[in-house]
Scaffold this active site. Sequence first.
Site, PDB file in Angstrom:
ATOM      1  N   HIS A  87       0.812  -1.220   0.000  1.00  0.00           N
ATOM      2  CA  HIS A  87       0.000   0.000   0.000  1.00  0.00           C
ATOM      3  C   HIS A  87       0.844   1.270   0.000  1.00  0.00           C
ATOM      4  O   HIS A  87       0.374   2.324  -0.407  1.00  0.00           O
ATOM      5  CB  HIS A  87      -0.969   0.008   1.200  1.00  0.00           C
ATOM      6  CG  HIS A  87      -0.309   0.202   2.521  1.00  0.00           C
ATOM      7  ND1 HIS A  87       0.175  -0.834   3.274  1.00  0.00           N
ATOM      8  CD2 HIS A  87      -0.059   1.326   3.232  1.00  0.00           C
ATOM      9  CE1 HIS A  87       0.697  -0.361   4.386  1.00  0.00           C
ATOM     10  NE2 HIS A  87       0.573   0.949   4.388  1.00  0.00           N
TER      11      HIS A  87
ATOM     12  N   HIS B 178       8.253  -2.194   2.284  1.00  0.00           N
ATOM     13  CA  HIS B 178       8.083  -0.747   2.144  1.00  0.00           C
ATOM     14  C   HIS B 178       9.408  -0.022   1.911  1.00  0.00           C
ATOM     15  O   HIS B 178       9.561   0.732   0.956  1.00  0.00           O
ATOM     16  CB  HIS B 178       7.429  -0.161   3.393  1.00  0.00           C
ATOM     17  CG  HIS B 178       6.065  -0.694   3.685  1.00  0.00           C
ATOM     18  ND1 HIS B 178       5.234  -1.213   2.717  1.00  0.00           N
ATOM     19  CD2 HIS B 178       5.367  -0.784   4.847  1.00  0.00           C
ATOM     20  CE1 HIS B 178       4.098  -1.593   3.265  1.00  0.00           C
ATOM     21  NE2 HIS B 178       4.147  -1.352   4.549  1.00  0.00           N
TER      22      HIS B 178
END
Length: 513
Positions: A205, A267
Amino acid sequence: MITSNTPRADNPLRSDDDSRLNRIAGPSALVIFGVTGDLSRKKLMPAVYDLANRGLLPPGFALVGFARRDWADEDFEKVVHEAVQEHSRTPFNEDVWAQLRRGIRFVQGEFDDPQAFERLRSTLDELDRERGTMGNHAFYLSIPPRSFPEVTQRLRESGLAEARDGSWSRVVIEKPFGSNLQSARDLNDVVESVFPPDAVFRIDHYLGKETVQNILALRFANQMYEPIWNAQYVDHVQITMAEDIGVGGRAGYYDGIGAARDVIQNHLLQLLALTAMEKPYSFNAADLRLEKEAVLAGVRLPKDLATATARGQYTGGWQGGEQVVGFLDEDGMNPESITETYAAMRLEINTPRWHGVPFYLRAGKRLGRRVTEIAVVFKRPEDSLFALSQTSDLGQNALVIRVQPDEGVTIRFGSKVPGPVMQVRDVTMDFGYGHAFTEASPEAYERLILDVLLGDPPLFPRHEEVELSWKILDPIEEYWESEGKPEPYRPGTWGPKSADDLLARDGRTWRRP
């Protein structure tokens, strides 16, 4: 209306898209497995509504929930309504909701129940006829990774994984993508034995955040930065993901995972790849992935991991005016756990652009504040006109990309202090999304769900990127496991002393965001 993304011949990074035109998903249905979980309630269902509210979903769009709860369609509809009312980004619109609710369905069942998947197939067939979804189905696995193989196999057995008559069938997988290189390969083998690689969407995300995508705009749409984005001018890069909360109710999940596996493997290494990549030929998926993979393949670990890495566990104490418990005292935690809540490492990239430039990555919980940022710190001028006394308050120039919160970019540089003498000190120029644009940034999941429905995968890592990331992290994890317990650090601080020592050995210090 879907517009062309074909790059113009004179500039591969330029597109014929008219920014006034939105890309609207075609006829489709989204099936969410694990629809009763927090991710679905707080992110996925609100994102679906926000897309509909922005006019980016077709009128006949369908949303199907799959879970073991004994719910009727109406029960699930109420759950979606509550999630939308509580967590949606855009204002509630009764007309939009009335249209969306007509396509909401629920299928009750266990992951190991073939009959449940037959009911799911019947439901989707019905939606194809009644809502015009045309056999286009996206399956979102918002479930623990251990359930991925079983669900994907059931989708194959029921025929749902097979695209028919010009339609498409796609699967969306949430991180973590394995717990090491071998498990990631095993998971990829299982999923890609059912779905072709271009139908597998691995969700990170962070890659849907506006500020992460702005890295590409900042570098490649501006002439002023790219010429100095290299080892000749850059001293080092710091990539930070700090949280001011503990593991809380995630103790059971977090034990055995830790900060490095939880956020650095995905990430932070993705942020590193976007920061360090060469200019892609275009923004299509294959070209972006090629450059990101080249960066990850070029990452080199220092030989001495004892001096190039640090890890810690937060203890109990005072933070933000309240008493908080330590990691080992969290509910459900193994009191003998050696899982780290803080991880830092020094990496280098063996490419001509970055040879000799260290990249420092750190992530942790119970730190001084919540912030994610990329700081590109530049070298000092070789020949300064100024006396040391005139620049004693001057640090190194830096460009800082703030991913969250307060998304934006800060540039730090030297300026003369007003007055009769020449005295130079640091000043900053700030760009903030909230000040520069009247439209609020979409949630990351809005962008990513829409990309899945459009079949547009540039922001989704393929299995090659996942495996390259694990090749970087696995040796560090193996070294840490042989070393025993992490170093304790107090809540509200910026991590263990060993993390400060890591940079001090190079004559540098961590930024204090």
